[in-house]
Design a protein around this motif. Structure first.
Motif, PDB file in Angstrom:
ATOM      1  N   SER A  37      61.576 -47.246 -32.577  1.00 57.27           N
ATOM      2  CA  SER A  37      60.810 -46.036 -32.894  1.00 57.27           C
ATOM      3  C   SER A  37      61.405 -45.390 -34.137  1.00 57.27           C
ATOM      4  CB  SER A  37      60.817 -45.049 -31.718  1.00 57.27           C
ATOM      5  OG  SER A  37      62.149 -44.732 -31.351  1.00 57.27           O
ATOM      6  N   MET A  38      60.597 -44.577 -34.806  1.00 55.34           N
ATOM      7  CA  MET A  38      61.035 -44.009 -36.073  1.00 55.34           C
ATOM      8  C   MET A  38      60.198 -42.778 -36.403  1.00 55.34           C
ATOM      9  SD  MET A  38      61.230 -45.971 -39.760  1.00 55.34           S
ATOM     10  CE  MET A  38      59.644 -46.694 -39.370  1.00 55.34           C
ATOM     11  N   ALA A  39      60.801 -41.844 -37.135  1.00 53.42           N
ATOM     12  CA  ALA A  39      60.093 -40.665 -37.625  1.00 53.42           C
ATOM     13  C   ALA A  39      60.686 -40.264 -38.963  1.00 53.42           C
ATOM     14  CB  ALA A  39      60.187 -39.508 -36.628  1.00 53.42           C
ATOM     15  N   VAL A  40      59.826 -39.764 -39.867  1.00 53.86           N
ATOM     16  CA  VAL A  40      60.251 -39.336 -41.201  1.00 53.86           C
ATOM     17  C   VAL A  40      59.853 -37.885 -41.378  1.00 53.86           C
ATOM     18  CG1 VAL A  40      60.109 -39.768 -43.686  1.00 53.86           C
ATOM     19  CG2 VAL A  40      59.926 -41.685 -42.076  1.00 53.86           C
ATOM     20  N   ALA A  41      60.812 -37.039 -41.713  1.00 53.66           N
ATOM     21  CA  ALA A  41      60.542 -35.616 -41.895  1.00 53.66           C
ATOM     22  C   ALA A  41      59.746 -35.385 -43.170  1.00 53.66           C
ATOM     23  CB  ALA A  41      61.851 -34.829 -41.926  1.00 53.66           C
ATOM     24  N   SER A  42      59.047 -34.253 -43.223  1.00 51.78           N
ATOM     25  CA  SER A  42      58.267 -33.914 -44.414  1.00 51.78           C
ATOM     26  C   SER A  42      59.204 -33.748 -45.611  1.00 51.78           C
ATOM     27  CB  SER A  42      57.488 -32.622 -44.162  1.00 51.78           C
ATOM     28  OG  SER A  42      58.378 -31.546 -43.918  1.00 51.78           O
ATOM     29  N   GLY A  43      58.742 -34.226 -46.767  1.00 47.86           N
ATOM     30  CA  GLY A  43      59.573 -34.176 -47.949  1.00 47.86           C
ATOM     31  C   GLY A  43      60.743 -35.125 -47.904  1.00 47.86           C
ATOM     32  N   ASP A  44      60.705 -36.110 -47.010  1.00 42.71           N
ATOM     33  CA  ASP A  44      61.795 -37.091 -46.861  1.00 42.71           C
ATOM     34  C   ASP A  44      63.137 -36.419 -46.588  1.00 42.71           C
ATOM     35  OD1 ASP A  44      59.929 -39.077 -47.458  1.00 42.71           O
ATOM     36  OD2 ASP A  44      60.337 -38.934 -49.609  1.00 42.71           O
ATOM     37  N   GLN A  45      63.113 -35.287 -45.883  1.00 44.32           N
ATOM     38  CA  GLN A  45      64.366 -34.597 -45.596  1.00 44.32           C
ATOM     39  C   GLN A  45      65.281 -35.425 -44.695  1.00 44.32           C
ATOM     40  OE1 GLN A  45      63.878 -30.510 -44.258  1.00 44.32           O
ATOM     41  NE2 GLN A  45      61.934 -30.346 -45.312  1.00 44.32           N
ATOM     42  N   ALA A  46      64.691 -36.262 -43.858  1.00 47.30           N
ATOM     43  CA  ALA A  46      65.498 -37.070 -42.948  1.00 47.30           C
ATOM     44  C   ALA A  46      64.676 -38.247 -42.462  1.00 47.30           C
ATOM     45  CB  ALA A  46      65.987 -36.233 -41.755  1.00 47.30           C
ATOM     46  N   VAL A  47      65.391 -39.314 -42.091  1.00 50.11           N
ATOM     47  CA  VAL A  47      64.800 -40.488 -41.445  1.00 50.11           C
ATOM     48  C   VAL A  47      65.535 -40.681 -40.124  1.00 50.11           C
ATOM     49  CG1 VAL A  47      64.354 -42.959 -41.576  1.00 50.11           C
ATOM     50  CG2 VAL A  47      64.210 -41.560 -43.643  1.00 50.11           C
ATOM     51  N   VAL A  48      64.787 -40.588 -39.025  1.00 48.63           N
ATOM     52  CA  VAL A  48      65.374 -40.724 -37.692  1.00 48.63           C
ATOM     53  C   VAL A  48      64.842 -42.003 -37.070  1.00 48.63           C
ATOM     54  CG1 VAL A  48      65.679 -39.661 -35.429  1.00 48.63           C
ATOM     55  CG2 VAL A  48      65.478 -38.222 -37.462  1.00 48.63           C
ATOM     56  N   ALA A  49      65.745 -42.841 -36.562  1.00 48.04           N
ATOM     57  CA  ALA A  49      65.365 -44.115 -35.961  1.00 48.04           C
ATOM     58  C   ALA A  49      65.947 -44.214 -34.559  1.00 48.04           C
ATOM     59  CB  ALA A  49      65.846 -45.288 -36.812  1.00 48.04           C
ATOM     60  N   GLY A  50      65.128 -44.657 -33.616  1.00 52.87           N
ATOM     61  CA  GLY A  50      65.573 -44.882 -32.244  1.00 52.87           C
ATOM     62  C   GLY A  50      65.697 -46.361 -31.964  1.00 52.87           C
ATOM     63  N   MET A  51      66.749 -46.738 -31.261  1.00 58.30           N
ATOM     64  CA  MET A  51      67.039 -48.152 -31.037  1.00 58.30           C
ATOM     65  C   MET A  51      66.909 -48.525 -29.575  1.00 58.30           C
ATOM     66  SD  MET A  51      70.044 -48.384 -33.857  1.00 58.30           S
ATOM     67  CE  MET A  51      70.024 -46.645 -34.221  1.00 58.30           C
ATOM     68  N   VAL A  52      66.923 -49.823 -29.338  1.00 58.69           N
ATOM     69  CA  VAL A  52      66.656 -50.347 -28.010  1.00 58.69           C
ATOM     70  C   VAL A  52      67.764 -50.014 -27.025  1.00 58.69           C
ATOM     71  CG1 VAL A  52      67.733 -52.590 -28.425  1.00 58.69           C
ATOM     72  CG2 VAL A  52      65.808 -52.424 -26.833  1.00 58.69           C
ATOM     73  N   ASP A  53      68.968 -49.760 -27.516  1.00 57.21           N
ATOM     74  CA  ASP A  53      70.096 -49.456 -26.634  1.00 57.21           C
ATOM     75  C   ASP A  53      70.280 -47.958 -26.405  1.00 57.21           C
ATOM     76  OD1 ASP A  53      70.854 -48.860 -29.183  1.00 57.21           O
ATOM     77  OD2 ASP A  53      72.848 -49.750 -29.049  1.00 57.21           O
ATOM     78  N   GLY A  54      69.317 -47.127 -26.835  1.00 57.37           N
ATOM     79  CA  GLY A  54      69.410 -45.683 -26.644  1.00 57.37           C
ATOM     80  C   GLY A  54      70.101 -44.948 -27.765  1.00 57.37           C
ATOM     81  N   LEU A  55      70.451 -45.634 -28.821  1.00 55.37           N
ATOM     82  CA  LEU A  55      71.124 -44.999 -29.958  1.00 55.37           C
ATOM     83  C   LEU A  55      70.075 -44.382 -30.887  1.00 55.37           C
ATOM     84  CD1 LEU A  55      74.165 -44.838 -30.657  1.00 55.37           C
ATOM     85  CD2 LEU A  55      73.778 -46.670 -32.317  1.00 55.37           C
ATOM     86  N   VAL A  56      70.348 -43.162 -31.367  1.00 54.33           N
ATOM     87  CA  VAL A  56      69.468 -42.468 -32.308  1.00 54.33           C
ATOM     88  C   VAL A  56      70.245 -42.246 -33.599  1.00 54.33           C
ATOM     89  CG1 VAL A  56      68.050 -40.435 -32.734  1.00 54.33           C
ATOM     90  CG2 VAL A  56      68.279 -41.323 -30.414  1.00 54.33           C
ATOM     91  N   SER A  57      69.726 -42.769 -34.700  1.00 50.26           N
ATOM     92  CA  SER A  57      70.370 -42.638 -36.007  1.00 50.26           C
ATOM     93  C   SER A  57      69.624 -41.592 -36.825  1.00 50.26           C
ATOM     94  CB  SER A  57      70.374 -43.983 -36.737  1.00 50.26           C
ATOM     95  OG  SER A  57      70.820 -43.834 -38.064  1.00 50.26           O
ATOM     96  N   ILE A  58      70.350 -40.585 -37.296  1.00 49.62           N
ATOM     97  CA  ILE A  58      69.781 -39.508 -38.111  1.00 49.62           C
ATOM     98  C   ILE A  58      70.397 -39.583 -39.503  1.00 49.62           C
ATOM     99  CG2 ILE A  58      69.466 -37.023 -38.349  1.00 49.62           C
ATOM    100  CD1 ILE A  58      69.856 -36.809 -35.322  1.00 49.62           C
ATOM    101  N   ARG A  59      69.574 -39.857 -40.491  1.00 51.02           N
ATOM    102  CA  ARG A  59      70.048 -39.939 -41.879  1.00 51.02           C
ATOM    103  C   ARG A  59      69.327 -38.862 -42.685  1.00 51.02           C
ATOM    104  NH1 ARG A  59      70.576 -46.243 -43.524  1.00 51.02           N
ATOM    105  NH2 ARG A  59      71.778 -45.251 -45.174  1.00 51.02           N
ATOM    106  N   ARG A  60      70.081 -37.861 -43.094  1.00 49.23           N
ATOM    107  CA  ARG A  60      69.503 -36.745 -43.841  1.00 49.23           C
ATOM    108  C   ARG A  60      69.632 -36.988 -45.337  1.00 49.23           C
ATOM    109  NH1 ARG A  60      71.951 -31.283 -41.841  1.00 49.23           N
ATOM    110  NH2 ARG A  60      70.210 -30.521 -43.098  1.00 49.23           N
ATOM    111  N   MET A  61      68.648 -36.468 -46.080  1.00 46.81           N
ATOM    112  CA  MET A  61      68.648 -36.614 -47.521  1.00 46.81           C
ATOM    113  C   MET A  61      69.650 -35.641 -48.128  1.00 46.81           C
ATOM    114  SD  MET A  61      67.284 -38.358 -49.990  1.00 46.81           S
ATOM    115  CE  MET A  61      65.742 -39.024 -49.371  1.00 46.81           C
ATOM    116  N   ILE A  62      70.523 -36.175 -48.994  1.00 50.73           N
ATOM    117  CA  ILE A  62      71.526 -35.349 -49.659  1.00 50.73           C
ATOM    118  C   ILE A  62      70.859 -34.643 -50.841  1.00 50.73           C
ATOM    119  CG2 ILE A  62      73.712 -35.363 -50.913  1.00 50.73           C
ATOM    120  CD1 ILE A  62      74.482 -37.844 -49.363  1.00 50.73           C
TER     121      ILE A  62
END
Length: 535
Positions: A297-322
């Motif tokens: 699963s995945m979601a992208v914030a408006s203005g590319d402020q962040a990319v959030v990805a959900g993984m099969v093992d329950g891990l959620v990765s949050i990468r914010r735009m610098i």
């Protein structure tokens, strides 16, 4: 003078970098991932349109709204007896809908966490729910092979499409402008286009060729995208749902699709742990994000402020735009101040005009020990310093740089002549350990050839330990020769298959070429030379 001697350039031994493009520079600004851990697979992610710092996460029996900055739960919608699926926001962010394993669709008020509506009608789990463009209706896609359209105001079903698919319906998308049009994708590999105004429910049926996992419309509504199997397909709604292009950048199942950069970029996440970013004007891959596990699963914030990805093992990765910490108006003030000082205006600490400023001399990096020894033509000592155990383990490129410099000076033969067995064994082991790296191969193959030249002088004078080291070198060279031959065979087979497919018109893509690691010199010569020497 020491200043006239330049230190060795080790940058040429670094791995070949990716071609730098504006997209590469832009997406490299995504910070290192911040991780959240849930106890089950992350089914769905969605950002709030009204509050871009909040995103909803669907996992197991809970639907949670997280704050992007604090990574804390803002609201917990735990009104589910069984597994919840596909919680998504309405376009205004005030309502949130989610399906569950019981076949119910629940509608929540995001401000109060109350259940506003409970839609019952599906006889199997409902995995995806989406609001229509007019915000008045809600579509649900279930495992009972049915699509239902609900009226939000009176809590009643408006339309039911039961015979449109022959397998689970796990994907759908609503037209962004026309509230009467939407699409559904099923595990039967079919895609159906619906128009609620027409007497015939299904306007068109398309074949994706694999179970459809995710779908979306581009912002103008004239193009929609489907993902399933290892392919992402783009369909033109205006020209009769014609297939525009097909992208096969993933080597495992594509599980989710998202839009970014105000609809100019398309994201696809897959079980191969990659998220591919495409330019929607050319449908070419412009960047790739890599994750520690399969992305579902995945979601992208408006203005590319962040990319959030959900993984099969329950891990959620949050990468914010610098973003640049200094505001733009401060940058302008600093630039204007610099220009004023450069035009001979008054210095702030002096009453006289300043027309030139002398900056302090910045000292460059000093010479390393092996650079000093090379400058003094102490080649053996320079090689010993570069081959120090701790240095070769952490930075092998420094040792390879010294070896390469000695080869250019034609002094490696002298640096290896009349050396103790321990030094020679260490050198041979270093060559064996790093011979398979493409960035070192050419230099180390020439070094291996020099080793053979050194040992040809007196064969019987060497110890058993040294002969065993030579056998390891022979095995390493032969392995590289064997690998190169296998890669060339693979390249020939792939070229033949692609050529046949191109001739038959089945594949309309450019040929794929496999890059081999073979250096310009023929390693088989060194291998044959050594085999004769040992035997």
């Amino acid at each position: 003078m020491q200043n006239n001697f330049l230190p060795l350039n080790t940058r040429r031994f670094q791995q070949r970098a990716q071609v730098e493009t504006p997209d590469t520079v832009y997406w490299e600004r995504l910070a290192k991932p911040e991780l959240l851990k849930e106890h089950n697979t992350i089914d769905y992610l969605d950002f709030s349109p009204s509050d871009p710092d909040n995103f909803v996460l669907t996992c197991s029996v809970r639907v949670q709204i997280f704050n992007l900055v604090t990574k804390l739960v803002v609201k917990n919608l735990s009104r589910f007896q069984k597994t919840a699926y596909g919680a998504t926001f309405r376009q205004d962010g005030r309502l949130l809908a989610a399906g569950d394993e019981e076949g119910h669709v629940k509608l929540f008020d995001t401000t109060s966490r109350n259940i506003l509506r409970l839609f019952k009608g599906h006889t199997a789990p409902v995995h995806r729910t989406f609001f229509t463009a007019d915000k008045l209706q809600l579509a649900s896609f279930g495992d009972d092979k049915a699509v239902r359209l609900w009226d939000v105001a009176n809590e009643k079903v408006v339309q039911t499409y039961e015979d449109s698919h022959t397998d689970y319906i796990r994907a759908g998308a609503m037209h962004p402008q026309a509230g009467h049009m939407f699409v559904s994708g099923g595990y039967d590999g079919k895609i159906n286009l619906y128009d609620t105004r027409a007497e015939t429910a299904v306007q068109r049926t398309l074949d994706h060729g694999a179970p459809v996992e995710s779908m979306l419309f581009l912002p103008n509504g004239s193009i929609f995208v489907s993902a399933g199997g290892s392919q992402v397909r783009v369909w033109d709604l205006i020209s009769g749902c014609r297939l525009l292009t097909m992208m096969s950048q993933h080597h495992k199942t594509v599980t989710c699709l998202r839009l970014g950069s105000d609809g100019r970029r398309l994201f696809s996440g897959g079980l191969d742990r990659h998220v591919k970013i495409y330019d929607v004007s050319t449908y070419k891959t412009v960047h790739t994000l890599t994750y520690p596990n399969a992305v579902v699963s995945m979601a992208v914030a408006s203005g590319d402020q962040a990319v959030v990805a959900g993984m099969v093992d329950g891990l959620v990765s949050i990468r914010r735009m610098i973003v640049d910490s200094k505001p733009s108006h401060l940058k302008k003030i600093s630039a204007d101040r610099g220009r004023r000082h450069g035009k001979g205006l008054m210095h702030p600490n002096n009453t006289q005009a300043v027309d030139h400023t002398i900056k302090e001399r910045v000292k460059g990096p000093g010479l390393k020990k092996f650079d000093v020894l090379l400058r003094q033509f102490c080649h053996k000592k320079a090689l010993d310093d570069a081959m120090a155990t701790q240095r070769t383990q952490k930075k092998p490129e420094l040792a390879v740089a010294v070896i390469n410099d000695l080869l250019h000076r034609k002094s490696l033969y002298k640096a290896l002549t009349d050396r103790p067995d321990e030094v020679l064994v260490q050198f041979i082991d270093f060559v064996c350990n790093h011979l398979g790296e493409a960035r070192f191969m050419r230099t180390l193959m020439m070094a291996a050839s020099t080793i053979l030249d050194v040992f040809e002088r007196q064969l019987v004078a060497y110890s058993q330990q040294l002969m065993e080291a030579l056998e390891r070198l022979s095995s390493a060279v032969q392995e590289e020769v064997k690998l190169t031959a296998e890669l060339m065979q693979l390249k020939g087979a792939m070229d033949m298959l692609i050529g046949v497919s191109m001739d038959s018109g089945e594949v309309a893509h450019k040929p794929i070429y496999v890059e081999t690691k073979a250096p310009k010199m023929q390693p088989s010569q060194a291998a044959e030379k050594y085999v004769v020497f040992v035997e």
